[in-house]
Design an enzyme around this catalytic site. Structure first.
Site, PDB file in Angstrom:
ATOM      1  N   ASN A  45      34.458  47.334   8.531  1.00  0.00           N
ATOM      2  CA  ASN A  45      34.751  46.212   9.441  1.00  0.00           C
ATOM      3  C   ASN A  45      36.044  46.453  10.207  1.00  0.00           C
ATOM      4  OD1 ASN A  45      35.874  45.800   6.813  1.00  0.00           O
ATOM      5  ND2 ASN A  45      36.164  43.627   7.202  1.00  0.00           N
ATOM      6  N   GLU A  47      38.597  44.342  12.556  1.00  0.00           N
ATOM      7  CA  GLU A  47      38.992  43.001  13.000  1.00  0.00           C
ATOM      8  C   GLU A  47      39.883  43.077  14.240  1.00  0.00           C
ATOM      9  OE1 GLU A  47      40.420  41.003   9.441  1.00  0.00           O
ATOM     10  OE2 GLU A  47      38.351  40.829   8.717  1.00  0.00           O
ATOM     11  N   CYS A  56      31.519  43.679  12.068  1.00  0.00           N
ATOM     12  CA  CYS A  56      31.160  43.912  10.667  1.00  0.00           C
ATOM     13  C   CYS A  56      30.888  45.395  10.415  1.00  0.00           C
ATOM     14  CB  CYS A  56      29.903  43.133  10.308  1.00  0.00           C
ATOM     15  SG  CYS A  56      30.144  41.364  10.130  1.00  0.00           S
ATOM     16  N   GLU A  58      28.415  46.861   8.854  1.00  0.00           N
ATOM     17  CA  GLU A  58      27.035  47.305   9.087  1.00  0.00           C
ATOM     18  C   GLU A  58      26.783  47.516  10.580  1.00  0.00           C
ATOM     19  OE1 GLU A  58      28.193  44.687   7.466  1.00  0.00           O
ATOM     20  OE2 GLU A  58      26.768  43.916   6.003  1.00  0.00           O
ATOM     21  N   CYS A  90      25.592  39.965   6.585  1.00  0.00           N
ATOM     22  CA  CYS A  90      25.555  38.665   7.262  1.00  0.00           C
ATOM     23  C   CYS A  90      24.333  38.593   8.178  1.00  0.00           C
ATOM     24  CB  CYS A  90      26.849  38.436   8.051  1.00  0.00           C
ATOM     25  SG  CYS A  90      26.895  39.257   9.660  1.00  0.00           S
ATOM     26  N   CYS A  93      24.291  40.941  11.213  1.00  0.00           N
ATOM     27  CA  CYS A  93      24.078  42.339  10.816  1.00  0.00           C
ATOM     28  C   CYS A  93      22.630  42.601  10.423  1.00  0.00           C
ATOM     29  CB  CYS A  93      25.018  42.721   9.677  1.00  0.00           C
ATOM     30  SG  CYS A  93      26.718  42.922  10.223  1.00  0.00           S
TER      31      CYS A  93
END
Ligand code: THU
Length: 137
Positions: A45, A47, A56, A58, A90, A93
């Site tokens: 990930n 940010e 994310c 994935e 999530c 993803c």
């Protein structure tokens, strides 16, 4: 899936989490994608100071694969987070992973990896009745 490729994929996801850029959530996630030719492509990930722009793990892995020209053969996915329980991808993803999976006509195994436990499922179980490339006709 055989135990050695599974262990290797989990190790790759854990290593990828080590590269996480997550200074805001402090929630380091790693993902690893296994392809039919044996190739493993990882993501973590990423940010941003504008919090909502976080990428994310994935999704980063899928983008890396696509950017390398990989369009199919997605056989397995491992994802790992920092908590005591396995995490699952999530919703966004799941959709992003589904695009790559459908391109190659596979239903990848998803390994949700905790410190002591691995939950095994399939992408189709996490995203039933998925909307994908085939849905556009
Ligand atoms: N995160 C992922 O990388 N993958 C998921 O499937 C769930 C959430 C990241 C996004 C954010 O950087 C952090 O975890 C906390 O939500």
């Amino acid at each position: 899936m055989d135990s050695q490729p599974e262990a290797d994929l989990i190790a790759a996801a854990r290593a990828a989490a080590g590269h996480s850029y997550s200074p805001y959530s402090h929630f380091a996630v790693g993902a690893a994608l296994l392809f039919a030719d044996g190739r493993v492509i990882t993501g973590t990930n990423v940010e941003n100071a504008s919090y909502g722009l976080a990428l994310c793990a994935e999704t980063v892995a899928v983008a890396k694969a696509m950017a390398d020209g990989v369009r199919g053969g997605l056989e397995a996915i491992a994802v790992t987070g920092p908590g005591t329980e396995p995490i699952t991808p999530c919703g966004r993803c799941r959709q992003v992973l589904n695009e790559l999976a459908q391109l190659g006509g596979t239903d990848p195994v998803v390994l949700c990896v905790g410190p002591d436990e691995v939950k095994r499922t399939r992408l189709s179980a996490l995203l039933p009745d998925a909307f994908g490339p085939a849905s556009l006709g």
